[in-house]
Design a protein around this motif. Structure first.
Motif, PDB file in Angstrom:
ATOM      1  N   TRP A 122       0.858  -1.190   0.000  1.00  0.00           N
ATOM      2  CA  TRP A 122       0.000   0.000   0.000  1.00  0.00           C
ATOM      3  C   TRP A 122       0.888   1.231   0.000  1.00  0.00           C
ATOM      4  CZ3 TRP A 122      -5.201  -0.061  -0.548  1.00  0.00           C
ATOM      5  CH2 TRP A 122      -5.865  -1.269  -0.328  1.00  0.00           C
ATOM      6  N   TYR A 123       0.543   2.167  -0.860  1.00  0.00           N
ATOM      7  CA  TYR A 123       1.228   3.450  -0.934  1.00  0.00           C
ATOM      8  C   TYR A 123       0.199   4.546  -0.696  1.00  0.00           C
ATOM      9  CZ  TYR A 123       5.194   1.077  -3.153  1.00  0.00           C
ATOM     10  OH  TYR A 123       6.268   0.253  -3.410  1.00  0.00           O
ATOM     11  N   ARG A 124       0.691   5.736  -0.393  1.00  0.00           N
ATOM     12  CA  ARG A 124      -0.222   6.856  -0.242  1.00  0.00           C
ATOM     13  C   ARG A 124       0.425   8.129  -0.791  1.00  0.00           C
ATOM     14  NH1 ARG A 124      -0.260   7.450   6.390  1.00  0.00           N
ATOM     15  NH2 ARG A 124       1.859   8.325   6.634  1.00  0.00           N
ATOM     16  N   GLN A 125      -0.439   9.027  -1.190  1.00  0.00           N
ATOM     17  CA  GLN A 125       0.032  10.305  -1.697  1.00  0.00           C
ATOM     18  C   GLN A 125      -0.859  11.404  -1.144  1.00  0.00           C
ATOM     19  OE1 GLN A 125       0.454  10.568  -5.955  1.00  0.00           O
ATOM     20  NE2 GLN A 125       1.850  12.306  -5.779  1.00  0.00           N
ATOM     21  N   ALA A 126      -0.254  12.277  -0.362  1.00  0.00           N
ATOM     22  CA  ALA A 126      -0.957  13.420   0.186  1.00  0.00           C
ATOM     23  C   ALA A 126      -0.787  14.604  -0.766  1.00  0.00           C
ATOM     24  CB  ALA A 126      -0.401  13.761   1.565  1.00  0.00           C
TER      25      ALA A 126
ATOM     26  N   GLU B  97       4.380   7.645  -1.259  1.00  0.00           N
ATOM     27  CA  GLU B  97       5.274   6.964  -0.347  1.00  0.00           C
ATOM     28  C   GLU B  97       4.739   5.587   0.007  1.00  0.00           C
ATOM     29  OE1 GLU B  97       5.599   8.909   3.461  1.00  0.00           O
ATOM     30  OE2 GLU B  97       3.435   8.934   3.789  1.00  0.00           O
ATOM     31  N   LEU B  98       5.663   4.690   0.321  1.00  0.00           N
ATOM     32  CA  LEU B  98       5.284   3.354   0.751  1.00  0.00           C
ATOM     33  C   LEU B  98       4.746   3.415   2.173  1.00  0.00           C
ATOM     34  CD1 LEU B  98       5.298   0.243   0.329  1.00  0.00           C
ATOM     35  CD2 LEU B  98       7.585   0.259   1.346  1.00  0.00           C
ATOM     36  N   VAL B  99       3.607   2.783   2.378  1.00  0.00           N
ATOM     37  CA  VAL B  99       3.028   2.687   3.716  1.00  0.00           C
ATOM     38  C   VAL B  99       3.336   1.331   4.331  1.00  0.00           C
ATOM     39  CG1 VAL B  99       0.879   2.704   5.038  1.00  0.00           C
ATOM     40  CG2 VAL B  99       1.171   4.272   3.092  1.00  0.00           C
TER      41      VAL B  99
ATOM     42  N   ILE C 244      -4.518   9.864  -0.567  1.00  0.00           N
ATOM     43  CA  ILE C 244      -5.082   8.842  -1.437  1.00  0.00           C
ATOM     44  C   ILE C 244      -4.205   7.609  -1.275  1.00  0.00           C
ATOM     45  CG2 ILE C 244      -5.656   8.172  -3.786  1.00  0.00           C
ATOM     46  CD1 ILE C 244      -5.966  11.132  -4.448  1.00  0.00           C
ATOM     47  N   TYR C 245      -4.831   6.492  -1.008  1.00  0.00           N
ATOM     48  CA  TYR C 245      -4.112   5.244  -0.782  1.00  0.00           C
ATOM     49  C   TYR C 245      -4.240   4.351  -2.014  1.00  0.00           C
ATOM     50  CZ  TYR C 245      -3.321   6.361   4.100  1.00  0.00           C
ATOM     51  OH  TYR C 245      -2.887   6.952   5.257  1.00  0.00           O
ATOM     52  N   TYR C 246      -3.100   3.818  -2.445  1.00  0.00           N
ATOM     53  CA  TYR C 246      -3.033   2.995  -3.649  1.00  0.00           C
ATOM     54  C   TYR C 246      -2.542   1.593  -3.316  1.00  0.00           C
ATOM     55  CZ  TYR C 246      -3.217   7.490  -6.110  1.00  0.00           C
ATOM     56  OH  TYR C 246      -3.573   8.732  -6.574  1.00  0.00           O
TER      57      TYR C 246
END
Length: 114
Positions: free
Chosen positions: A36-40, A46-48, A92-94
């Motif tokens: 899971w990655y996220r982008q603010a 970034e890697l979560v 946003i979580y990818y």
């Protein structure tokens, strides 16, 4: 072509919990790595959290002890359990899966209010 579909995002108050889900259109039994990655807003992706085929996991320091990544191979699903959410987790979580090639979902919005 592999399709990944995330769900489970939403609006939650600080201290609350959410569980993100990612459904894969193929079997995940022979994957290399999932995460899971996220982008603010205004920041880089970034890697979560990530999990390997050997079930080794790693987490960003900012989420250790609060988030848990796990999978259900029978359902071809990847999950991210998020507890004790903070406003800085808003992003946003990818979902990402790798079988030699990276595949990405469309993203799901997580908003944590203070």
């Amino acid at each position: 072509q592999v399709q990944l579909v995330e769900s489970g995002g939403g609006l939650v108050q600080a201290g609350g919990s959410l569980r993100l889900s990612c459904a894969a259109s193929r079997s995940i039994f022979n994957f290399n790595r999932m995460g899971w990655y996220r982008q603010a807003p205004g920041k880089q992706r970034e890697l979560v959290a990530a999990i390997t085929s050997g079930s080794r996991t790693n987490y960003a320091d900012s989420v250790k002890g609060r988030f848990t990544i796990f999978r259900d191979g029978a359902k071809n699903m990847l999950y991210l359990q998020m507890n004790s959410l903070k406003p800085e987790d808003t992003a946003i979580y990818y979902c990402n899966m790798n079988w030699g090639t990276d595949y990405w979902g469309q993203g799901t919005q997580v908003t944590v209010s203070s």
